[in-house]
Design an enzyme around this catalytic site. Structure first.
Site, PDB file in Angstrom:
ATOM      1  N   ALA A 110      44.385  27.824  -2.039  1.00 29.44           N
ATOM      2  CA  ALA A 110      45.027  27.064  -3.118  1.00 29.44           C
ATOM      3  C   ALA A 110      46.504  26.954  -2.764  1.00 29.44           C
ATOM      4  O   ALA A 110      47.043  27.786  -2.014  1.00 29.44           O
ATOM      5  CB  ALA A 110      44.841  27.799  -4.437  1.00 29.44           C
ATOM      6  N   GLY A 163      41.015  29.886  -1.337  1.00 29.17           N
ATOM      7  CA  GLY A 163      40.264  28.723  -1.819  1.00 29.17           C
ATOM      8  C   GLY A 163      39.554  27.980  -0.697  1.00 29.17           C
ATOM      9  O   GLY A 163      38.557  27.298  -0.939  1.00 29.17           O
ATOM     10  N   GLU A 217      36.420  29.878  -0.197  1.00 28.99           N
ATOM     11  CA  GLU A 217      35.579  29.589  -1.369  1.00 28.99           C
ATOM     12  C   GLU A 217      34.957  28.188  -1.263  1.00 28.99           C
ATOM     13  O   GLU A 217      33.788  27.988  -1.588  1.00 28.99           O
ATOM     14  CB  GLU A 217      36.424  29.707  -2.650  1.00 28.99           C
ATOM     15  CG  GLU A 217      36.839  31.140  -2.941  1.00 28.99           C
ATOM     16  CD  GLU A 217      37.818  31.242  -4.113  1.00 28.99           C
ATOM     17  OE1 GLU A 217      38.925  30.683  -4.004  1.00 28.99           O
ATOM     18  OE2 GLU A 217      37.478  31.862  -5.128  1.00 28.99           O
ATOM     19  N   GLU A 260      43.721  36.824  -1.400  1.00 31.09           N
ATOM     20  CA  GLU A 260      44.393  36.777  -2.714  1.00 31.09           C
ATOM     21  C   GLU A 260      45.020  38.108  -3.099  1.00 31.09           C
ATOM     22  O   GLU A 260      46.081  38.153  -3.714  1.00 31.09           O
ATOM     23  CB  GLU A 260      43.390  36.346  -3.800  1.00 31.09           C
ATOM     24  CG  GLU A 260      42.999  34.880  -3.753  1.00 31.09           C
ATOM     25  CD  GLU A 260      41.824  34.592  -2.843  1.00 31.09           C
ATOM     26  OE1 GLU A 260      41.442  35.465  -2.030  1.00 31.09           O
ATOM     27  OE2 GLU A 260      41.288  33.476  -2.937  1.00 31.09           O
TER      28      GLU A 260
HETATM   29  N1  COA Z   1      49.842  27.050  -0.065  1.00 27.95           N
HETATM   30  C1  COA Z   1      50.984  26.359   0.168  1.00 27.95           C
HETATM   31  N2  COA Z   1      51.542  26.235   1.400  1.00 27.95           N
HETATM   32  C2  COA Z   1      50.916  26.834   2.421  1.00 27.95           C
HETATM   33  C3  COA Z   1      49.720  27.580   2.249  1.00 27.95           C
HETATM   34  C4  COA Z   1      49.179  27.663   0.938  1.00 27.95           C
HETATM   35  N3  COA Z   1      48.036  28.320   0.689  1.00 27.95           N
HETATM   36  N4  COA Z   1      49.342  28.063   3.463  1.00 27.95           N
HETATM   37  C5  COA Z   1      50.256  27.636   4.346  1.00 27.95           C
HETATM   38  N5  COA Z   1      51.206  26.903   3.735  1.00 27.95           N
HETATM   39  C6  COA Z   1      52.384  26.242   4.327  1.00 27.95           C
HETATM   40  C7  COA Z   1      53.437  27.253   4.717  1.00 27.95           C
HETATM   41  O1  COA Z   1      54.245  27.605   3.600  1.00 27.95           O
HETATM   42  C8  COA Z   1      54.197  26.489   5.780  1.00 27.95           C
HETATM   43  O2  COA Z   1      55.071  25.576   5.153  1.00 27.95           O
HETATM   44  P1  COA Z   1      56.568  25.336   5.757  1.00 27.95           P
HETATM   45  O3  COA Z   1      56.312  24.727   7.114  1.00 27.95           O
HETATM   46  O4  COA Z   1      57.181  24.406   4.771  1.00 27.95           O
HETATM   47  O5  COA Z   1      57.203  26.686   5.837  1.00 27.95           O
HETATM   48  C9  COA Z   1      53.103  25.681   6.465  1.00 27.95           C
HETATM   49  O6  COA Z   1      52.014  25.646   5.561  1.00 27.95           O
HETATM   50  C10 COA Z   1      52.629  26.314   7.765  1.00 27.95           C
HETATM   51  O7  COA Z   1      52.239  27.652   7.480  1.00 27.95           O
HETATM   52  P2  COA Z   1      52.832  28.926   8.266  1.00 27.95           P
HETATM   53  O8  COA Z   1      52.686  30.113   7.355  1.00 27.95           O
HETATM   54  O9  COA Z   1      54.183  28.624   8.811  1.00 27.95           O
HETATM   55  O10 COA Z   1      51.788  29.006   9.475  1.00 27.95           O
HETATM   56  P3  COA Z   1      51.393  30.314  10.303  1.00 27.95           P
HETATM   57  O11 COA Z   1      50.604  29.817  11.462  1.00 27.95           O
HETATM   58  O12 COA Z   1      52.565  31.181  10.556  1.00 27.95           O
HETATM   59  O13 COA Z   1      50.388  31.134   9.314  1.00 27.95           O
HETATM   60  C11 COA Z   1      48.578  31.364   7.726  1.00 27.95           C
HETATM   61  C12 COA Z   1      49.163  30.574   8.927  1.00 27.95           C
HETATM   62  C13 COA Z   1      47.329  30.618   7.235  1.00 27.95           C
HETATM   63  C14 COA Z   1      48.177  32.771   8.166  1.00 27.95           C
HETATM   64  C15 COA Z   1      49.647  31.439   6.609  1.00 27.95           C
HETATM   65  O14 COA Z   1      50.117  30.139   6.351  1.00 27.95           O
HETATM   66  C16 COA Z   1      49.132  32.004   5.311  1.00 27.95           C
HETATM   67  O15 COA Z   1      48.960  33.207   5.185  1.00 27.95           O
HETATM   68  N6  COA Z   1      48.878  31.131   4.299  1.00 27.95           N
HETATM   69  C17 COA Z   1      48.488  31.543   2.998  1.00 27.95           C
HETATM   70  C18 COA Z   1      47.057  31.965   2.972  1.00 27.95           C
HETATM   71  C19 COA Z   1      46.674  32.464   1.595  1.00 27.95           C
HETATM   72  O16 COA Z   1      47.144  33.475   1.115  1.00 27.95           O
HETATM   73  N7  COA Z   1      45.753  31.726   0.940  1.00 27.95           N
HETATM   74  C20 COA Z   1      45.235  32.095  -0.335  1.00 27.95           C
HETATM   75  C21 COA Z   1      45.978  31.430  -1.413  1.00 27.95           C
HETATM   76  S1  COA Z   1      45.251  31.896  -2.982  1.00 27.95           S
END
Ligand code: COA
Length: 260
Positions: free
Chosen positions: A66, A111, A114, A134
């Site tokens: 999400a 999400g 999910e 989460e």
């Molecule tokens: N919601 C909003 N933005 C998100 C996102 C999410 N769930 N997941 C990634 N992004 C955005 C990041 O903020 C980043 O934006 P920016 O370029 O403006 O800084 C962009 O996507 C790229 O992500 P980044 O974190 O820089 O990539 P990474 O390769 O270093 O890491 C992940 C990849 C997937 C491990 C990491 O993005 C992450 O942990 N995301 C969240 C996952 C999460 O907790 N999901 C559950 C949500 S309930």
């Protein structure tokens, strides 16, 4: 159908839906979820579409969860509405009566995991990573992840994934039963399309009733589920597709199912 955050393409017998917000790793914001809801409803009622492939744009992510920007500012009542809306969209996918194949091309987190679990069959690229992180944000899954994960991989494995928030590799997800197949990343879409075409050639009514028998049946007491299955069996027995399928077998030819 025109969308801001989704791409919908048609092949002869199936559709490909791509979540298209690559800059945020295809995170699901309210608009994207609503577009997905509209797309699924339209594809459900389109008889020329007999299967769907669902994937994420870019090479890095299926759906990274999400949208955390929206989660960060939610209120208790808003959070409840958000979770119910997300659950509704995923329920629509599960209940659309057609096979939906998740082609997991990268991160399927929160999400995203999910969403993949609401699909009928999950094929993961060997580079994919899955998980329910989460807990690391101080929240819990809200799109029925606690429920589908436990039903797919069992309670013990689900609890470990949910409580640690750890990401697992595609290979580990396969070992856990969370994904059906793992393929080299370069072959993912070809594999998903091939499966979609194969499922699209099967009898549509039988497909719909198998999906209904399994999804509804597992939530019923066993004797009631057996009666439900027998009723659906009786319904397909009155279909042109049954006559076509049995006749084709006896005449040693390929059946041509119409969904009637
Ligand atoms: N919601 C909003 N933005 C998100 C996102 C999410 N769930 N997941 C990634 N992004 C955005 C990041 O903020 C980043 O934006 P920016 O370029 O403006 O800084 C962009 O996507 C790229 O992500 P980044 O974190 O820089 O990539 P990474 O390769 O270093 O890491 C992940 C990849 C997937 C491990 C990491 O993005 C992450 O942990 N995301 C969240 C996952 C999460 O907790 N999901 C559950 C949500 S309930």
């Amino acid at each position: 159908m025109s969308f801001e955050n989704l791409l919908v393409e048609r092949e002869a017998s199936f559709a490909i839906v791509t979540i298209n917000r690559p800059k945020v790793l295809n995170a699901l914001n309210t608009r994207t979820l609503d577009e997905l809801r509209r797309a699924i409803l339209e594809l459900k009622h389109d008889e020329s579409v007999r299967a769907v492939v669902l994937t994420g744009s870019g090479e890095k992510s299926f759906v990274a969860g999400a949208d955390i920007n929206e989660l960060a500012v939610q209120t208790p009542a808003g959070g409840r509405e958000h979770a119910l809306a997300g659950q509704h969209v995923l329920d629509l996918i599960e209940q659309m009566g057609k096979p939906v194949i998740a082609a997991i091309n990268g991160y399927a987190l929160g999400g995203g995991c999910e969403l993949a679990m609401a699909c009928t069959i999950r094929i993961a690229a060997d580079t994919a990573k899955l998980g329910q992180p989460e807990i690391n944000l101080g929240i819990i899954p809200g799109y029925a992840g606690t429920q589908r994960l436990a039903r797919i991989v069992g309670k013990g494995r689900a609890l470990e994934l949910l409580l640690t928030g750890d990401q697992v590799s595609a290979q580990e997800a396969h070992r856990l039963g969370l994904v059906n197949r793992v393929v080299p990343a370069a072959e993912l879409m070809a594999e998903a399309k091939q499966l979609a075409a194969a499922l699209a050639s099967k009898a549509p009514l039988a497909i719909r009733y198998i999906l209904e028998a399994v999804h509804k049946g597992v939530e019923m007491p066993f004797p009631q589920a057996e009666v439900f299955e027998a009723t659906l069996f009786g319904l397909v027995a009155s279909s042109d597709d049954m006559r076509e399928g049995t006749a084709a077998f006896l005449e040693k030819r390929k059946p041509a199912f119409k969904g009637e």
